[in-house]
Motif scaffolding. Structure first.
Motif, mmCIF file in Angstrom:
data_model
loop_
_atom_site.group_PDB
_atom_site.id
_atom_site.type_symbol
_atom_site.label_atom_id
_atom_site.label_comp_id
_atom_site.label_asym_id
_atom_site.label_seq_id
_atom_site.Cartn_x
_atom_site.Cartn_y
_atom_site.Cartn_z
ATOM 1 N N ALA A 124 0.834 -1.203 0.000
ATOM 2 C CA ALA A 124 0.000 0.000 0.000
ATOM 3 C C ALA A 124 0.872 1.257 0.000
ATOM 4 O O ALA A 124 0.554 2.241 -0.673
ATOM 5 N N GLN A 125 1.981 1.205 0.733
ATOM 6 C CA GLN A 125 2.892 2.341 0.780
ATOM 7 C C GLN A 125 3.503 2.604 -0.604
ATOM 8 O O GLN A 125 3.592 3.746 -1.034
ATOM 9 N N LEU A 126 3.903 1.535 -1.296
ATOM 10 C CA LEU A 126 4.422 1.707 -2.655
ATOM 11 C C LEU A 126 3.385 2.357 -3.561
ATOM 12 O O LEU A 126 3.702 3.250 -4.345
ATOM 13 N N VAL A 127 2.139 1.920 -3.451
ATOM 14 C CA VAL A 127 1.063 2.475 -4.284
ATOM 15 C C VAL A 127 0.867 3.956 -3.957
ATOM 16 O O VAL A 127 0.770 4.794 -4.864
ATOM 17 N N ARG A 128 0.825 4.290 -2.665
ATOM 18 C CA ARG A 128 0.614 5.691 -2.272
ATOM 19 C C ARG A 128 1.760 6.585 -2.730
ATOM 20 O O ARG A 128 1.537 7.716 -3.156
#
Length: 184
Positions: free
Chosen positions: A68-72
């Protein structure tokens, strides 16, 4: 003797659970094995996580956070002029490049939801979270299809031992997007 204040203990237990699961698989996870890995008394693990499912929920939620952090951080996903399939394919490549062991652990936790209903809402959070970002660029049905495609490609890579193929992923995601009439 008074109780020692240890505000990081819960997090250390979650981190230890992830290390134990990475080394021994979920089948090797127990309150006792996690307590030993975290170097805390057994009672601490059961104080913070009454059941193994409670501990697995916390571990899966933390595991989900990495992707999720990579996506954000990938702000270009919100750029309407960016090539969405190419960006997603590159993003999956970055995630996979972080180490097969980590990706295997994330999927083992994710797939544990098949037999452990307590994990299902957390597994669904991952799909919903990625889908939410994709809905900024396409309709909800197409976003869901793209999440399923990315999931399927990752599982195939893990199960077959094949190398991740960014060009193939980009092509397949482009086809899903094109079938919805959304420009990539």
């Amino acid at each position: 003797m008074g109780r020692r204040y240890d505000p990081e203990r819960r997090q250390r237990i979650i981190d230890a659970a992830l290390r134990v699961a990475a080394e021994k698989g979920i089948a090797g996870l127990s309150h006792r094995s996690v307590a030993a890995e975290a170097d805390v008394p057994l009672g601490s693990t059961t104080y913070h996580f009454r059941t193994l499912d409670d501990l697995l929920v916390a571990a899966l939620r933390q595991s989900n956070e990495g992707f999720a952090q990579l996506v954000r951080e990938r702000g270009v996903l919100q750029d309407p002029d960016a090539d969405l399939p190419a960006e997603l394919a590159a993003l999956l490549g970055e995630w996979a490049a972080g180490g097969r062991e980590g990706v295997e652990l994330e999927y083992e936790l994710y797939l544990a939801a098949l037999r452990r209903p307590a994990l299902r809402p957390v597994a669904a959070e991952w799909c919903e979270g990625v889908g939410e970002v994709l809905r900024e660029r396409t309709d909800p049905v197409t976003a869901r299809g793209m999440v399923a495609m990315m999931d399927g490609i990752c599982l195939q890579v893990l199960l077959t031992g094949a190398e991740y193929d960014e060009a193939y992923t980009r092509e397949m995601l482009g086809r899903v997007l094109a079938s919805a009439g959304t420009p990539s």
